[in-house]
Scaffold this motif. Structure first.
Motif, short mmCIF file in Angstrom:
data_model
loop_
_atom_site.label_atom_id
_atom_site.label_comp_id
_atom_site.label_asym_id
_atom_site.label_seq_id
_atom_site.Cartn_x
_atom_site.Cartn_y
_atom_site.Cartn_z
N ARG A 1 -6.95 1.87 8.11
CA ARG A 1 -7.42 0.57 7.58
C ARG A 1 -6.32 -0.48 7.72
N THR B 1 -7.99 -4.36 3.44
CA THR B 1 -6.97 -4.40 2.39
C THR B 1 -6.92 -5.80 1.77
N GLU C 1 0.85 -1.20 0.00
CA GLU C 1 0.00 0.00 0.00
C GLU C 1 0.89 1.25 0.00
N THR D 1 -9.05 6.50 7.25
CA THR D 1 -7.85 6.70 6.45
C THR D 1 -7.22 5.37 6.05
N LEU D 2 -6.40 5.41 5.02
CA LEU D 2 -5.68 4.21 4.58
C LEU D 2 -4.81 3.68 5.72
N ALA E 1 1.18 4.00 1.86
CA ALA E 1 0.73 4.65 3.09
C ALA E 1 1.90 5.33 3.79
#
Ligand code: ADP
Ligand code: NI
Length: 216
Positions: free
Chosen positions: A116, A186, A43, A112-113, A45
Motif C-alpha cells: 500500500r 495511507t 507507518e 500488504t501494508l 512497515a
C-alpha cells in the motif's frame, strides 16, 4: 548489508532507466523511492521491503516491457543475484505484480501494508505538476493526441480494455489520474494527494478555457 543492496539496486535501476522518455526515467523511480520512505515514517512497515519494491517496481512494467508474462522476471533475477532472502523476494514480487493501476473498474489487488505504501508513492508521482508532465511525456511517447473534444473518456471495466486503450492524454486524467485521490491507501498519501489533485483540476480548467477561447 541491506543498505549495500539498496545502493547497488539504485545504481542498477538508474542505468536501466537512464534514457527512458516515457515518463518512467530514473528520476521517476527516485521520486517514488523518496515518497515511499516519507510515507514509512508514519507507518510500522518493513522498510527494506518497501525500498526494494519502490526501486524495482517499473523494471518489468507491462507498459515498458510488453512481452512480460506477469512475473517480474528482471526484478526477481536481480534480487537473487544480490542474495536477497527468498521470503523478501516473494514479498517484493507480490507488491510489484499488483502495483499498477489496471482500469477504473478493476479491483485493486494490493494486500500488504508495504504494498500500500509503494502504491501510494507511485501514484503520488502520477498526479500534480509532475504527474501532468509525465502524462504528456507518456502520451507523446505513445503517439497519442493531446486532446480530442470528439472523444469522450471511458471508465475501463477490465485490464484488457485499459491496456488496449489508445485514448488522448486529457482523457487519461478522467480515466485514471483524477480517480487516484480517493483511492489512496495511507493517511500521508491522501494528504499529499489532495493538494496535487487540486492543482490538476486547476490545470484542466485552464486548458479547456484556452481551448474554447482559441477563436476569439
Ligand atoms: P502505473 O503502474 O500505475 O501505471 P507508473 O509509475 O507506471 O504507474 O506510471 C504511469 C504513468 O504513465 C503515469 O504518469 C501516467 O500518466 C502515464 N500514462 C499511463 N497511461 C497513459 C495514457 N493512456 N495516457 C497518458 N499517460 C499515461
Ligand atoms: Ni512507477
Amino acid at each position: 548489508m541491506q543498505e549495500d543492496i539498496l545502493q547497488a539496486t539504485a545504481l542498477h535501476v538508474r542505468q536501466v532507466f537512464e534514457r527512458d522518455s516515457s515518463g518512467h526515467d530514473w528520476w521517476h523511480i527516485h521520486r517514488v523511492w523518496r515518497n515511499a520512505i516519507a510515507i514509512c515514517r508514519h507507518e510500522q512497515a518493513d522498510r527494506f521491503v518497501v525500498e526494494l519494491a519502490a526501486l524495482l517496481h517499473d523494471l518489468d512494467d507491462w507498459k515498458l516491457n510488453p512481452s512480460a508474462d506477469g512475473t517480474p522476471a528482471q526484478a526477481l533475477a536481480w534480487m537473487q543475484e544480490q542474495g536477497v532472502a527468498a521470503e523478501v523476494r516473494e514479498q517484493v514480487r507480490e507488491i510489484i505484480t499488483h502495483l499498477s493501476f489496471k482500469g477504473a473498474g478493476v479491483v485493486n489487488g494490493i494486500r500488504t501494508l508495504e504494498g500500500r505504501i509503494v502504491q501510494d508513492a507511485d501514484r503520488l508521482d502520477a498526479i500534480g505538476a509532475v504527474g501532468i508532465g509525465r502524462a504528456f511525456a507518456y502520451g507523446g511517447h505513445k503517439g497519442r493526441l493531446m486532446h480530442d473534444p470528439e472523444q469522450p473518456p471511458q471508465l475501463h471495466a477490465t485490464f484488457e480494455q485499459y491496456q488496449s486503450s489508445e485514448g488522448t492524454t486529457i482523457n487519461h486524467f478522467h480515466e485514471k489520474l483524477l480517480l487516484l485521490k480517493n483511492r489512496m491507501n495511507t493517511a500521508t498519501g491522501r494528504r499529499i494527494a489532495e493538494e496535487r489533485h487540486a492543482f490538476m483540476e486547476a490545470f484542466l480548467a485552464q486548458f479547456h478555457r484556452e481551448w474554447d477561447d482559441a477563436d476569439h
